[in-house]
Design an enzyme around this catalytic site. Structure first.
Site, short mmCIF file in Angstrom:
data_model
loop_
_atom_site.label_atom_id
_atom_site.label_comp_id
_atom_site.label_asym_id
_atom_site.label_seq_id
_atom_site.Cartn_x
_atom_site.Cartn_y
_atom_site.Cartn_z
N HIS A 1 1.81 4.43 -2.96
CA HIS A 1 1.87 5.88 -2.78
C HIS A 1 3.21 6.41 -3.27
CE1 HIS A 1 -1.71 6.43 -0.37
NE2 HIS A 1 -1.28 5.71 0.64
N HIS B 1 0.84 -1.20 0.00
CA HIS B 1 0.00 0.00 0.00
C HIS B 1 0.89 1.27 0.00
CE1 HIS B 1 -3.52 2.39 1.80
NE2 HIS B 1 -2.48 3.18 2.00
N GLU B 2 1.86 1.28 0.92
CA GLU B 2 2.75 2.44 1.01
C GLU B 2 3.61 2.58 -0.24
OE1 GLU B 2 2.60 4.94 3.01
OE2 GLU B 2 1.01 3.90 4.07
#
Ligand SMILES: [Zn+2]
Length: 371
Positions: free
Chosen positions: A74, A70-71
């Site tokens: 980003h 997820h990170e």
């Protein structure tokens, strides 16, 4: 989310250093424990203890792998837009990507903020598809897939709550910013919603504690408190940077700051300069060029017996390692240097010439007068 957290380095992905904050070990242990002792034995009572432990550990590791993905999503979108990523850190509430700067355009922030939850949705969907469509795979794998599928959907859903600095809050901010062109007021609205969500979590958390679900309640209240804090801090920081933006280093620097020559002994520095002037730091100047900075901390690191023969140039921070600004740099840069490097003064330098010094105190006074 994107905030400041430190941690232990454990690897690199796409050139981005990955870190574990100490608080991550607590949440890793908690999740593993909850899966091994609570969830798996309850849903699959026929499993052996070993099976439950292995499944608990593996599921927990894969869960934090999903948070990392997820990170990374980003960060990769940010990097593609030319924003440098210092590191990704996993901590008690998930993960954070530390950016060198905030996105300069709402379109970039919009894509960046959505990339994380979108990744969690895809991961969650994949695990649930494994569970629902591949009925022949071992029960052990299906059990893990089911939990991982749902937790990733929860992760995506939670992050899409429209309170800044959650991803959903960033999406909201980027849309408001896109629409009005005003970053500061967009941030104020999004972070006020973030604070509201934080208070709501605290409120529901306390309710849960009273109704006997104290662990969940405590956890929710804790997350709420963290959110409220993060939202308020992010807005304050941005408002501060906004206020400092229109002002330059030359406005605030003082030219009357005594400098010392590099060949001065530490003994002379202490008696003739520090005691006489009461100042705690001195730029070191040789033939009109700044060669370093010497502070009272440097003096303290030298044993007193050596004061008579050690010189200022032996103990100073050399100019090459000095954090300095140019006269036209804005005060936001001065503020970042003072806080990130935890120093008390910043030299203002142009072409190697020392033009002046800015003390932490004068910047703080400037801020308190303006706000
Ligand atoms: Zn996120």
């Amino acid at each position: 989310m994107q905030q400041m957290v430190n941690g232990i380095f454990f690897g690199k992905a796409f050139g981005i250093p990955l870190r574990l904050h100490y608080s991550w070990f607590i949440v890793f242990a908690l999740v593993t424990w909850a899966l091994t002792v609570g969830y798996f034995p309850q849903v699959y009572p026929h499993w052996s203890t070993t099976t439950a432990i292995v499944a608990g550990l593996l599921t927990s590791l894969l869960f934090f792998g999903s948070v990392l993905a997820h990170e990374l999503a980003h960060s990769l979108v940010a990097q593609a837009a030319g924003i440098r990523i210092h590191s990704i850190t996993l901590f008690i509430f998930g993960g954070v990507s530390q950016m060198a700067e905030e996105p300069g355009r709402p379109q970039v922030e919009f894509r960046m903020a959505l990339a994380g939850p979108a990744t969690s949705l895809v991961i969650g969907g994949t695990f649930l598809a494994l569970y629902f469509f591949l009925k022949d795979i071992p029960e052990f794998v299906r059990a893990m897939s089911f939990w991982l599928g749902w937790i990733n959907l929860v992760l995506a859903g939670f992050n899409l709550i429209p309170g800044f600095p959650l991803d959903g809050g960033r999406v909201l901010r980027s849309l408001l910013w896109w629409h009005s062109g005003r970053l500061l007021s967009a941030t104020r609205t999004a972070s006020n919603i973030g604070r509201g969500v934080g208070y709501l979590f605290i409120f529901i958390g306390i309710g849960l504690i009273f109704y006997g679900s104290w662990l969940n309640g405590l956890w929710l209240a804790f997350i709420g408190w963290f959110l409220e804090n993060a939202a308020a801090t992010s807005y304050r920081q941005l408002a501060l940077m906004d206020m400092l933006k229109g002002h330059t280093a030359s406005e605030l620097m003082t030219r009357e700051w005594p400098a010392v020559p590099p060949h001065l002994t530490v003994q002379q520095l202490v008696h003739e300069q520090i005691f006489a002037s009461g100042r705690r730091s001195f730029p070191v100047v040789d033939a009109d060029k700044i060669v370093g900075l010497v502070t009272i901390h440097d003096v303290k690191s030298v044993p007193k017996e050596q004061w008579t023969y050690k010189t200022v140039s032996d103990i100073m921070t050399p100019a090459s390692k000095l954090k300095s600004v140019e006269p036209n740099d804005d005060l936001g840069k001065v503020f970042r240097i003072l806080t990130e490097h935890n120093v008390n003064q910043v030299p203002v330098i142009k072409n190697g010439n020392l033009l002046g010094m800015i003390a932490r105190d004068s910047l703080l006074t400037f801020i308190s007068i303006r706000s």
